[in-house]
Motif scaffolding. Structure first.
Motif, PDB file in Angstrom:
ATOM      1  N   VAL A  83      22.605  69.155  10.657  1.00  0.00           N
ATOM      2  CA  VAL A  83      23.504  68.090  11.094  1.00  0.00           C
ATOM      3  C   VAL A  83      24.938  68.448  10.722  1.00  0.00           C
ATOM      4  O   VAL A  83      25.218  68.860   9.595  1.00  0.00           O
ATOM      5  N   THR A  84      25.847  68.295  11.669  1.00  0.00           N
ATOM      6  CA  THR A  84      27.282  68.448  11.392  1.00  0.00           C
ATOM      7  C   THR A  84      28.028  67.281  12.011  1.00  0.00           C
ATOM      8  O   THR A  84      27.679  66.810  13.098  1.00  0.00           O
ATOM      9  N   PHE A  85      29.042  66.822  11.292  1.00  0.00           N
ATOM     10  CA  PHE A  85      29.858  65.718  11.786  1.00  0.00           C
ATOM     11  C   PHE A  85      31.242  66.199  12.241  1.00  0.00           C
ATOM     12  O   PHE A  85      32.159  65.401  12.367  1.00  0.00           O
ATOM     13  N   LEU A  86      31.363  67.505  12.509  1.00  0.00           N
ATOM     14  CA  LEU A  86      32.639  68.014  12.978  1.00  0.00           C
ATOM     15  C   LEU A  86      32.821  67.822  14.472  1.00  0.00           C
ATOM     16  O   LEU A  86      33.941  67.863  14.967  1.00  0.00           O
ATOM     17  N   HIS A  87      31.721  67.658  15.210  1.00  0.00           N
ATOM     18  CA  HIS A  87      31.830  67.389  16.644  1.00  0.00           C
ATOM     19  C   HIS A  87      30.708  66.450  17.065  1.00  0.00           C
ATOM     20  O   HIS A  87      29.681  66.323  16.395  1.00  0.00           O
ATOM     21  N   ARG A  88      30.885  65.798  18.173  1.00  0.00           N
ATOM     22  CA  ARG A  88      29.989  64.729  18.597  1.00  0.00           C
ATOM     23  C   ARG A  88      28.564  65.222  18.817  1.00  0.00           C
ATOM     24  O   ARG A  88      27.599  64.572  18.409  1.00  0.00           O
ATOM     25  N   GLU A  94      19.266  65.835  17.395  1.00  0.00           N
ATOM     26  CA  GLU A  94      18.152  65.624  16.465  1.00  0.00           C
ATOM     27  C   GLU A  94      18.282  66.539  15.264  1.00  0.00           C
ATOM     28  O   GLU A  94      18.625  67.701  15.372  1.00  0.00           O
ATOM     29  N   SER A  95      17.994  66.001  14.083  1.00  0.00           N
ATOM     30  CA  SER A  95      18.071  66.797  12.865  1.00  0.00           C
ATOM     31  C   SER A  95      16.821  67.655  12.712  1.00  0.00           C
ATOM     32  O   SER A  95      15.864  67.541  13.491  1.00  0.00           O
ATOM     33  N   ASP A  96      16.827  68.495  11.694  1.00  0.00           N
ATOM     34  CA  ASP A  96      15.660  69.343  11.428  1.00  0.00           C
ATOM     35  C   ASP A  96      14.427  68.525  11.087  1.00  0.00           C
ATOM     36  O   ASP A  96      13.292  69.013  11.171  1.00  0.00           O
ATOM     37  N   TYR A  97      14.620  67.256  10.703  1.00  0.00           N
ATOM     38  CA  TYR A  97      13.498  66.387  10.332  1.00  0.00           C
ATOM     39  C   TYR A  97      13.052  65.515  11.496  1.00  0.00           C
ATOM     40  O   TYR A  97      12.202  64.618  11.323  1.00  0.00           O
ATOM     41  N   GLY A  98      13.622  65.743  12.675  1.00  0.00           N
ATOM     42  CA  GLY A  98      13.201  64.982  13.844  1.00  0.00           C
ATOM     43  C   GLY A  98      13.868  63.630  13.983  1.00  0.00           C
ATOM     44  O   GLY A  98      13.519  62.868  14.886  1.00  0.00           O
ATOM     45  N   GLU A 109      18.337  52.452  14.932  1.00  0.00           N
ATOM     46  CA  GLU A 109      17.752  53.772  15.184  1.00  0.00           C
ATOM     47  C   GLU A 109      18.609  54.909  14.612  1.00  0.00           C
ATOM     48  O   GLU A 109      18.188  56.063  14.651  1.00  0.00           O
ATOM     49  N   SER A 110      19.779  54.608  14.129  1.00  0.00           N
ATOM     50  CA  SER A 110      20.670  55.637  13.582  1.00  0.00           C
ATOM     51  C   SER A 110      20.293  55.919  12.129  1.00  0.00           C
ATOM     52  O   SER A 110      20.496  55.076  11.254  1.00  0.00           O
ATOM     53  N   ALA A 111      19.728  57.104  11.902  1.00  0.00           N
ATOM     54  CA  ALA A 111      19.245  57.455  10.558  1.00  0.00           C
ATOM     55  C   ALA A 111      20.379  57.452   9.535  1.00  0.00           C
ATOM     56  O   ALA A 111      20.150  57.204   8.346  1.00  0.00           O
ATOM     57  N   MET A 112      21.579  57.694   9.990  1.00  0.00           N
ATOM     58  CA  MET A 112      22.729  57.712   9.077  1.00  0.00           C
ATOM     59  C   MET A 112      22.878  56.381   8.356  1.00  0.00           C
ATOM     60  O   MET A 112      23.162  56.336   7.147  1.00  0.00           O
ATOM     61  N   MET A 113      22.677  55.271   9.096  1.00  0.00           N
ATOM     62  CA  MET A 113      22.845  53.963   8.479  1.00  0.00           C
ATOM     63  C   MET A 113      21.837  53.737   7.363  1.00  0.00           C
ATOM     64  O   MET A 113      22.161  53.196   6.296  1.00  0.00           O
ATOM     65  N   GLY A 114      20.612  54.180   7.602  1.00  0.00           N
ATOM     66  CA  GLY A 114      19.586  54.010   6.571  1.00  0.00           C
ATOM     67  C   GLY A 114      19.913  54.793   5.317  1.00  0.00           C
ATOM     68  O   GLY A 114      19.688  54.299   4.197  1.00  0.00           O
ATOM     69  N   ARG A 115      20.466  55.999   5.502  1.00  0.00           N
ATOM     70  CA  ARG A 115      20.732  56.836   4.329  1.00  0.00           C
ATOM     71  C   ARG A 115      21.957  56.370   3.541  1.00  0.00           C
ATOM     72  O   ARG A 115      21.979  56.462   2.317  1.00  0.00           O
ATOM     73  N   ILE A 116      22.970  55.847   4.225  1.00  0.00           N
ATOM     74  CA  ILE A 116      24.161  55.426   3.467  1.00  0.00           C
ATOM     75  C   ILE A 116      23.976  54.058   2.827  1.00  0.00           C
ATOM     76  O   ILE A 116      24.726  53.676   1.933  1.00  0.00           O
ATOM     77  N   THR A 117      22.954  53.299   3.277  1.00  0.00           N
ATOM     78  CA  THR A 117      22.692  51.984   2.674  1.00  0.00           C
ATOM     79  C   THR A 117      21.459  52.012   1.771  1.00  0.00           C
ATOM     80  O   THR A 117      21.090  50.990   1.205  1.00  0.00           O
TER      81      THR A 117
END
Length: 997
Positions: A83-88, A94-98, A109-117
């Motif tokens: 995962v990289t956040f340098l470009h859209r 999909e990440s390496d974990y699917g 459905e955004s895994a980012m929200m689950g991880r930051i909270t």
């Protein structure tokens, strides 16, 4: 506190005199605070208590969060879980974990929200050892951004500048320039109004220092105060912009950027003549050379069609890179270091980008790939310089400016004639059918060099091995091959031992300093064969190949590295008829060393003979002879113009271009994929060159200077703004990227950038004129109580700028106040007073010779600059050593600075000069009048009653001190009155008001 002795300026003062100078000043530092009083500001990053905007912007709100918390693991060099956040694409794929890090419009459905909270610290992002978790506001910003569709934006600095509608403001009568409306709108949005205008005296001092780096004279102040017309300010600015001192002031800025120095750098740090480039800068700035032209000439002036001497001199910008002449260092390693420094400096200076971060891996915060870095570096990898002590290539720059045009025209004629002379030989040498390989059966070398002869597929080659020793002398013999006629030419092909590897990492080169040919016939003494001409394969060689026909340490060469096969043809003076049983003997002397790296000898070579009569005809051709004579005459005529040799950029011939490769993890010894010269894909494209040739440094320079480049104009506008206002609209002048600061007034920056590149046609003077005549610049600089808590650093621009003088301005003002200022311009660097023992040059007898006459009192821009031992009093005031490009000087205010201006004998002498002026020119008959005059001349304003009283007390105390110890004080002055004035002059020159603008 002591005063250093001064052999030239004045005798050593006694301890009593030193005490009077140092201690007496302490009572005077009762002055208003400067703008550096605090560091907090309302324009800093938002806190957790700031309100959440209805529409969340990516650049305004989300990118700073990603840079702060995420890209350390999900950026360029490291892309955890893929995962990289340098470009859209990297953020939505999909990440390496699917899982999907971000699903636009779907928070759940955004895994980012689950991880930051995630409440579990072991599972949350970022991990505890990488930093604190996002605060509530940051989490809500991310949530709202995803819910609103996760709209992505390119980084603001890579988006083309856009002109917005004229800002609507309430106080419509305040703006004096278009930029003022942007400043005023921001102030009004924050609930503030601008400050009133500064006094005329304050504005004049500010603008005079800013534009020419010197204080206004008494006459200039009187004229301005007496001019009550609406055009008074414009007249002052126009006068200053037309002053030749303008170029000197702004050249100092560019010398920091160019890492200008009068020495080469590194440990030995020997002398280098580069001062004509400094003079070129001053002249170009005074002439208001358009910034796009100014850019192109410094980056690629040598590649312009029919470049003038000035065009070639401008390229010294990139020859200010350091050259390592220390014994045992690898020239190729430091050549590459210089090439990469040119890349990094180019991006820092013109595009405010930390491009060098991509040297070892993809850029951590910006969309520049690892491969991008080396594609851009390829533009500089074809230059002719190679980290040698001789600093090739060098340009002979006339000492007399009036000779520039003549010298430049002669240089063009010499190069054209040389190419014309060599071309027939180049064409003839390419006829492969004429050459017959010479097979060697006897070969020996002096020293420990071991020679061998290897024959494969009918072609024999000489190899040198074992311990290759300096000054090796080869003696080679072999039977004369059957030829179709008398021998007319000998060809030597010198090659790297490993042809494939040398393309990536070249081998140590060679210099053939003497070649002899002998014929050995049965029953006869060896017979010498003379050569009449030598034709190399390069019209611009480091050494003339014809030097191989006489004993010296030069000659035909691949100096200092060999990347590919090289050849030279030695034409016999007369065709050589070889009888039956004849043998040939070649003697090769190689007399050049390479600073302890290795012997400069041929390590692999083929020797061939030709019986083609065209070589004899060519060497005796009347037209060729006329060309040879003409070249000699042109060189002689050029040599009659007294000149200094300045290192400049020069391009290798196309057939000798180096190939460029990606360095794995930035290791120059570990090269992988080959790359071609190119600009980053994340930037606007560079026009393709004509034909199938690779893009050149000139095309790269034009790409940088184009209006399509979103960074160039913004970068220069911001740099000028920072010089005038103390801090840029983007504070990080060196970094407009993801890790840099956002602009405080983005629409203002774009407005000025567009105006600079279009309306002003890249004119720096027109840009500066608008800035210094603006209402924003004209404001009073006193700290405002209503803004102090929320904007102590004046990012809202609610008051005028108040800055410390630069190192150069401190010295130059003291020169002017002393009455000793020498206004001589240009020329060799000077060595003003410096105490004995500071300047020590290893491996050389170079000494700091204190200047005499007017050279002691020339502006700081002309001071000799040695990187390893820079001029101390300038260093004390934040001047960089210039080993690398310095985009932004960080201003300090330390006791060391007071020690310089209060104790350096150079400043003591200038205080003596100022004291003489106070005595002779001070207005009024009383001491009080004279002290008030001194304060006004030094600060540009009348003293407060309290300050004037302190000066009177200091004067009286100093006079009393002289009477108590006249012998101890006489090194400074002969009588009590003059001694007291010297003490006061020194104190006034150290006042805060005197050291600010």
């Amino acid at each position: 506190m002591t005063i250093f002795s001064q052999e030239i300026c004045l005798p050593r003062p006694t301890r009593a005199a030193a005490y009077a100078l140092a201690a007496a000043c302490a009572t005077l530092f009762v002055l208003p605070p400067t703008q550096a009083a605090a560091e907090t500001t309302a324009t800093s990053a938002p806190t957790g208590d700031d309100p959440i905007p209805e529409v969340v912007g990516f650049n305004d709100h989300i990118r700073p969060i990603l840079v702060k918390h995420c890209v350390g693991c999900h950026g360029g060099p490291k892309q955890a879980a893929g995962v990289t956040f340098l470009h859209r694409d990297g953020a939505l794929m999909e990440s390496d974990y699917g899982t999907l890090p971000i699903v636009a419009g779907d928070v759940e459905e955004s895994a980012m929200m689950g991880r930051i909270t995630e409440p579990d610290d072991e599972m949350r992002m970022p991990p505890p050892d990488h930093g604190p978790r996002l605060n509530d506001r940051e989490v809500e910003l991310v949530r709202r951004w995803i819910a609103q569709g996760a709209k992505w934006e390119e980084h603001w600095s890579l988006v083309a500048a856009r002109q917005t509608a004229k800002p609507e403001v309430d106080a419509g009568s305040w703006p004096r320039a278009s930029l003022d409306r942007y400043v005023l709108r921001r102030l009004e949005q924050e609930g503030f109004q601008p400050a009133p205008d500064a006094s005329r005296e304050a504005w004049l001092r500010r603008v005079t220092f800013d534009l020419i780096g010197l204080p206004p004279t008494e006459g200039e102040l009187s004229d301005f105060l007496a001019d009550d017309s609406p055009e008074a300010h414009q007249r002052v600015v126009d006068r200053l912009l037309a002053s030749p001192r303008y170029g000197e002031r702004w050249a100092s800025l560019w010398m920091d950027l160019a890492r200008y120095s009068d020495t080469m750098g590194y440990e030995k740090d020997p002398h280098r003549d580069v001062w004509p480039y400094r003079d070129w800068l001053i002249r170009a700035l005074n002439a208001d050379m358009p910034y796009d032209e100014f850019t192109i000439k410094q980056l690629a002036g040598d590649l312009l069609e029919k470049p003038t001497l000035d065009d070639r001199l401008a390229t010294a910008f990139h020859r200010n890179t350091q050259t390592n002449t220390e014994g045992g260092t690898d020239d190729e390693e430091f050549r590459i270091a210089a090439v990469m420094d040119r890349t990094n400096t180019t991006w820092q200076v013109w595009m405010a980008t930390t491009y060098g971060c991509a040297q070892c891996h993809a850029h951590p915060y910006d969309a520049f790939k690892h491969e991008d870095y080396y594609s851009f570096t390829a533009f500089f990898n074809t230059s002719r310089d190679s980290d040698t002590y001789e600093d090739f290539p060098r340009l002979a720059v006339p000492v007399d400016r009036e000779k520039y045009a003549e010298a430049g025209e002669l240089d063009l004629q010499i190069e054209a004639a040389r190419r014309e002379w060599l071309q027939p030989a180049t064409d003839l040498a390419a006829d492969a059918g004429q050459w017959v390989n010479l097979k060697l059966d006897r070969y020996e070398s002096t020293g420990s060099t071991e020679l061998s002869f290897v024959e494969e597929e009918g072609v024999g080659e000489l190899y040198a091995g074992g311990t290759i020793t300096y000054n090796s002398r080869y003696k080679l013999e072999g039977p004369a091959p059957a030829a179709s006629g008398p021998v007319t030419a000998l060809r030597i092909d010198a090659m790297p031992k490993d042809l494939e590897q040398a393309v990536k990492t070249p081998e140590i080169g060679f210099v053939l300093s003497r070649l002899r040919l002998q014929v050995l016939e049965p029953g006869a003494e060896p017979r010498a064969v003379e050569f009449s001409e030598v034709y190399g394969d390069d019209p611009n060689p480091a050494f003339d190949p014809r030097e191989s026909l006489r004993d010296n340490n030069r000659g035909w060469a691949a100096y200092t590295r060999i990347y590919q096969p090289r050849h030279a043809v030695f034409v016999l003076k007369e065709p050589l008829q070889l009888g039956e049983g004849a043998r040939l003997r070649l003697v090769l002397k190689q007399n050049r060393n390479l600073d302890g790296q290795g012997a400069l000898v041929i390590r692999r070579a083929r020797f061939s003979l030709s019986a083609d009569t065209r070589w004899t005809r060519l060497a005796t051709d009347a037209q060729q002879a006329k060309l040879t004579e003409h070249i000699g005459w042109l060189k002689w005529k050029r040599s009659q113009i007294k000149s200094v040799n300045v290192p400049v950029m020069g391009e290798r011939e196309v057939q000798h271009h180096r190939r460029s490769f990606v360095f794995d993890r930035g290791d120059w010894l570990n090269k992988s994929d080959e790359v071609q010269p190119a600009t980053p894909s994340s930037m606007p494209p560079m026009p393709s060159p004509e034909g199938d040739r690779p893009a050149s440094r000139l095309e790269m320079a034009k790409w940088i200077a184009s209006v399509e480049n979103p960074l160039t104009s913004r970068t220069m506008v911001n740099r000028v703004w920072a010089q005038l206002f103390g801090i840029g609209l983007v504070e990080t002048e060196e970094d407009f990227g993801g890790a840099g600061e956002m602009p405080t007034h983005p629409e203002l920056l774009d407005h000025l950038a567009l105006k600079f590149s279009s309306d002003y046609a890249w004119s720096l003077k027109r840009l500066m004129r608008e800035l210094v005549l603006s209402a924003t610049y004209r404001q009073d600089s006193r700290v405002r109580s209503d803004l102090m808590e929320v904007d102590a650093r004046n990012r809202l621009l609610g008051r005028g700028p108040r800055q410390r003088l630069t190192a150069e301005m401190v010295r130059d003002q003291a020169l002017v106040l002393s009455g000793k200022y020498a206004d001589k311009m240009y020329g060799r660097p000077v060595m003003p007073y410096q105490p004995e023992g500071i300047w020590q040059s290893v491996y050389s007898g170079a000494r700091w010779e204190n200047a005499t006459g007017e050279n002691r009192f020339r502006r700081a821009v002309y001071t000799y600059w040695k990187r390893t031992s820079a001029y101390p009093s300038l260093m004390g005031f934040d001047m960089p050593t210039r080993e690398v490009c310095t985009v932004r000087r960080i201003t300090t205010n330390t006791p060391l600075q007071a020690l310089v201006t209060m104790n350096d004998p150079a400043y003591i002498e200038l205080a003596q000069g100022f004291a003489a002026r106070i005595a002779e020119q001070g207005e009024g008959g009383t001491v009080r009048d004279k002290l008030g005059w001194a304060y006004r001349v030094a600060t540009g304003k009348r003293p407060h009653e309290m300050s004037l009283a302190e000066l009177e007390k200091l004067y009286a105390d100093a006079a009393t001190h002289f009477q108590a110890d006249p012998e101890g004080c006489k090194p400074l002055a002969e009588d009590a009155e003059r001694f007291a004035l010297v003490v006061v002059a020194n104190a006034v020159m150290n006042l805060d008001d005197a050291l600010t603008r």
